[in-house]
Design a protein around this motif. Structure first.
Motif, mmCIF file in Angstrom:
data_model
loop_
_atom_site.group_PDB
_atom_site.id
_atom_site.type_symbol
_atom_site.label_atom_id
_atom_site.label_comp_id
_atom_site.label_asym_id
_atom_site.label_seq_id
_atom_site.Cartn_x
_atom_site.Cartn_y
_atom_site.Cartn_z
ATOM 1 N N ILE A 117 -24.572 -26.992 -13.705
ATOM 2 C CA ILE A 117 -24.741 -27.853 -15.022
ATOM 3 C C ILE A 117 -25.332 -29.275 -14.279
ATOM 4 O O ILE A 117 -26.629 -29.760 -15.067
ATOM 5 N N SER A 118 -24.870 -29.702 -13.172
ATOM 6 C CA SER A 118 -25.318 -31.247 -12.721
ATOM 7 C C SER A 118 -26.564 -31.269 -12.225
ATOM 8 O O SER A 118 -27.678 -31.934 -12.551
ATOM 9 N N GLU A 119 -27.019 -30.306 -11.369
ATOM 10 C CA GLU A 119 -28.321 -30.210 -10.560
ATOM 11 C C GLU A 119 -29.172 -29.923 -11.777
ATOM 12 O O GLU A 119 -30.215 -30.376 -11.543
ATOM 13 N N PRO A 120 -29.187 -28.646 -12.607
ATOM 14 C CA PRO A 120 -30.214 -28.576 -13.407
ATOM 15 C C PRO A 120 -30.406 -29.753 -14.532
ATOM 16 O O PRO A 120 -31.603 -30.077 -14.785
ATOM 17 N N LYS A 121 -29.334 -30.468 -14.790
ATOM 18 C CA LYS A 121 -29.576 -31.656 -15.678
ATOM 19 C C LYS A 121 -30.164 -32.802 -14.837
ATOM 20 O O LYS A 121 -31.233 -33.378 -15.635
ATOM 21 N N GLU A 122 -30.045 -32.878 -13.685
ATOM 22 C CA GLU A 122 -30.711 -34.101 -12.983
ATOM 23 C C GLU A 122 -32.035 -33.726 -12.691
ATOM 24 O O GLU A 122 -33.095 -34.586 -12.963
ATOM 25 N N ILE A 123 -32.330 -32.353 -12.593
ATOM 26 C CA ILE A 123 -33.900 -31.832 -12.483
ATOM 27 C C ILE A 123 -34.422 -32.216 -13.729
ATOM 28 O O ILE A 123 -35.667 -32.559 -13.812
#
Length: 152
Positions: A117-123
């Motif tokens: 969730i977090s890493e894809p959102k940040e990317i």
């Protein structure tokens, strides 16, 4: 919610999953077994959040693996699933006094949330900040690859 009993929930977890997580955290010293059952429920909901039906955790994890889920995340999901299942089914496992195991399960929920969730959102947020012309050029490039035209 910050709690000295274990790691706080990843803020990118959906509210209902964070609620289960925080409840597990709040009872971890009183009932590690109850906390583990709530953590298992959080994983079931997390599988649904990741696009699965959310009815059968094992099947959901299998479908995520078939769709290319990273094996480290699969292992994390399976650890929480197996320990959670063994706790809620009589005679399988007894962690009445094992808060350390529950802290590990909570950490794994955060690892899964970070990676899925977090890493894809940040990317996605960083990518969306590219200049519009660059985004259009990338779109044209990717459409060529989809149509089988690999020439530049």
């Amino acid at each position: 919610m910050s709690n000295n009993n274990g790691p706080p929930a990843n803020t990118d977890l959906p509210a209902d999953i964070r609620r289960d997580y925080n409840e597990a955290l709040s009872i971890i010293d009183l009932s590690p077994r109850g906390a583990a059952a709530l953590t298992r429920l959080a994983i079931q909901k997390l599988c649904k959040e990741l696009g699965q039906p959310g009815k059968n955790i094992n099947n959901d994890i299998g479908a995520l693996v078939a769709a290319g889920l990273n094996t480290k995340i699969q292992k994390s999901l399976d650890v929480v699933r197996v320990i959670g299942n063994n706790i809620v089914h009589p005679g399988k496992m007894d962690i009445d006094d094992d808060r350390d195991t529950e802290v590990i399960l909570l950490k794994l929920v955060n690892v899964i949330a970070d990676k899925r969730i977090s890493e894809p959102k940040e990317i996605d947020e960083i990518y969306a900040g590219l200049p519009p012309g660059a985004l259009e050029a990338i779109g044209r490039r990717d459409n060529k690859k989809k149509s089988g035209d690999d020439s530049d």
